[in-house]
Design a protein around this motif. Structure first.
Motif, PDB file in Angstrom:
ATOM      1  N   ALA A 156     -84.256   7.824 -24.472  1.00 55.30           N
ATOM      2  CA  ALA A 156     -84.914   8.325 -23.254  1.00 55.30           C
ATOM      3  C   ALA A 156     -86.247   7.610 -23.038  1.00 55.30           C
ATOM      4  O   ALA A 156     -86.518   7.074 -21.955  1.00 55.30           O
ATOM      5  CB  ALA A 156     -85.130   9.832 -23.368  1.00 55.30           C
ATOM      6  N   MET A 176     -85.927  13.281 -19.487  1.00 56.17           N
ATOM      7  CA  MET A 176     -84.864  12.272 -19.657  1.00 56.17           C
ATOM      8  C   MET A 176     -83.959  12.626 -20.845  1.00 56.17           C
ATOM      9  O   MET A 176     -82.747  12.437 -20.783  1.00 56.17           O
ATOM     10  CB  MET A 176     -85.494  10.887 -19.832  1.00 56.17           C
ATOM     11  CG  MET A 176     -84.505   9.741 -19.805  1.00 56.17           C
ATOM     12  SD  MET A 176     -83.434   9.703 -18.334  1.00 56.17           S
ATOM     13  CE  MET A 176     -84.551   9.080 -17.111  1.00 56.17           C
ATOM     14  N   TYR A 318     -85.171  12.545 -10.944  1.00 59.74           N
ATOM     15  CA  TYR A 318     -85.389  11.111 -11.215  1.00 59.74           C
ATOM     16  C   TYR A 318     -86.443  10.542 -10.264  1.00 59.74           C
ATOM     17  O   TYR A 318     -87.273   9.726 -10.650  1.00 59.74           O
ATOM     18  CB  TYR A 318     -84.078  10.333 -11.049  1.00 59.74           C
ATOM     19  CG  TYR A 318     -83.070  10.476 -12.183  1.00 59.74           C
ATOM     20  CD1 TYR A 318     -83.382  11.097 -13.387  1.00 59.74           C
ATOM     21  CD2 TYR A 318     -81.788   9.949 -12.042  1.00 59.74           C
ATOM     22  CE1 TYR A 318     -82.448  11.205 -14.401  1.00 59.74           C
ATOM     23  CE2 TYR A 318     -80.847  10.047 -13.060  1.00 59.74           C
ATOM     24  CZ  TYR A 318     -81.178  10.683 -14.237  1.00 59.74           C
ATOM     25  OH  TYR A 318     -80.250  10.777 -15.244  1.00 59.74           O
TER      26      TYR A 318
END
Ligand SMILES: CC(=O)SCCNC(=O)CCNC(=O)[C@H](O)C(C)(C)COP(=O)(O)OP(=O)(O)OC[C@H]1O[C@@H](n2cnc3c(N)ncnc32)[C@H](O)[C@@H]1OP(=O)(O)O
Ligand SMILES: O=C([O-])CC(=O)C(=O)O
Length: 375
Positions: A156, A176, A318
């Motif tokens: 991540a 993430m 995101y």
């Protein structure tokens, strides 16, 4: 005599094999990886623990996890020939095509000669995919040849550091981690099934993963997170979002990020990523994107009883982490490669070539007509 397909179009409702990896309950609960509930994994595990779980069937202990981190860390470097190919791909290429080409090129350079090395090839793919997409993206968009090493211990953090050129914000790394866990595995979805079909011919892992990437690329599957972003970014208030969604429904448009082939009432991954999207919205001082997303969710349920799938709130989450929209689905690949590889290994362990039958709906038998006799 061919048997009539059960469950109608799309093989819906038919069992196409066995798996020990995942259950997907229809009611919106019951998503488990190797027996562990998705909420517990998303809230308490790391993506590396989950990948290990999928590969070995058990969670790692402290030493095993540390060793697995070291293994993945040492596999991050891309071969020079792969970097050279990535540099040839234009900036306006579809990033999922870059992923597919990257995996295919890796397969040319590090061919899986026999299946005894399948775990090493799986780990190599897991370790290199963030580097493949970020190397191409930064070279083609910023003209920079990045190092595919980073200070991050986790995949991540590694992805975010390669993309942004600086160590990841701890909150972003946490989000993430959760995102990669949510996307890691989902039973016989279209891309995983594609991978299993390819594996069932005793083909190599790079072919199976390239095919799976092709299946994930479409907007009815993984591509929906980008398509959802392309939709919600046009709207600057919840009221505008409601008006536009009502118009889209009236036109019978598909609303990306909603509905599911298996779930009927909710997707258990939605609440988990939605909570992170809300937190990120507050942290970034977002003025409307989260409110727009929530309103779309409300209207879709009220009008159609359609619910957000895993992709919808991933779009805003995101976006709040400054990830360019075209890279949304490639992140899904960086995660789902763990599930694909686990399924490929499971298929190989008890293989029979996957070859269903079709119901024939064409012409009655007829004689060949020489070309001069045809109209
Ligand atoms: C990680 C993932 O891959 S999750 C899925 C991501 N994909 C998307 O978000 C794309 C949008 N969603 C869809 O296209 C579909 O819901 C799919 C592809 C996910 C599932 O497809 P199906 O299993 O065929 O859906 P299902 O049988 O539940 O559809 C029932 C009805 O709802 C409609 N419907 C389903 N999803 C949507 C949607 N997102 N927007 C509008 N209508 C929809 C269908 O058109 C169908 O209507 P009809 O009977 O009049 O034809
Ligand atoms: O299971 C499916 O059909 C699609 C999906 O949600 C996934 O692959 O994560």
């Amino acid at each position: 005599m061919v048997q009539k397909a059960l469950g109608g179009a799309g093989l819906r409702g038919q069992s196409a094999g066995e798996t020990k990896l995942c259950t997907v309950g229809q009611s919106g609960s019951g998503l488990t990886y190797c027996g562990y509930d998705i909420s517990e994994l998303a809230e308490q595990a790391t993506f590396e623990e989950v990948a290990y779980l999928l590969f070995h069937g058990e969670l790692p202990n402290r030493e095993q996890l540390a060793a697995y981190h070291d293994t993945l860390h040492n596999l991050r470097e891309l071969p020079e020939a792969l970097k050279a190919v990535l540099e040839l791909i234009p900036a306006d290429a579809h990033p999922m095509d870059v992923m597919r080409t990257g995996v295919s090129m890796l397969g040319n350079l590090e061919t899986e000669a026999n299946f005894s090395q399948q775990q090493q090839h799986s780990d190599r793919l897991l370790a290199t995919l963030p580097g493949i997409i970020c190397y191409w993206y930064r070279f083609s968009h910023d003209g920079v040849r990045i190092s595919t090493q980073s200070s991050a211990n986790s995949i991540a953090g590694h992805f975010l550091e390669l993309l942004h050129g600086k160590p990841a914000d701890p909150l972003h790394e946490q989000v993430m981690q959760c995102s990669l866990i949510l996307y890691a595995e989902h039973e016989f979805n279209a891309s995983t099934f594609t991978g299993r079909v390819i594996a069932s011919t005793l083909s190599d892992i790079h072919s199976a993963v390239s095919g799976a990437i092709g299946a994930l690329r479409g907007p009815l599957h993984g591509g929906a997170n980008e398509a959802a972003m392309a939709m919600i970014e046009n709207w600057t208030s919840a009221e505008q979002a409601e008006t536009e969604i009502m118009a889209m429904l009236a036109r019978k448009d598909k609303i990306m990020g909603f509905g599911h082939a298996i779930y009927r009432t909710s997707d258990p991954r939605n609440a988990l990523i939605k909570a992170w999207s809300k937190k990120l919205s507050e942290a970034t001082g977002d003025k409307h994107l989260y409110a727009v997303s929530e309103r779309v969710e409300t209207v879709m349920w009220r009008e159609k009883e359609l619910f957000c799938n895993a992709d919808f709130f991933h779009a805003s989450a995101y976006h709040f982490m400054n990830i360019p929209t075209p890279l949304f689905t490639p992140i899904f690949v960086c995660s789902r490669v763990s599930g694909w590889a686990a399924h490929i290994m499971e298929q190989r362990a008890n293989n029979r070539i996957i070859r269903p039958s079709a119901d024939y709906t064409g012409s009655e038998p007829r004689s060949y007509l020489p070309i001069e006799q045809r109209n």
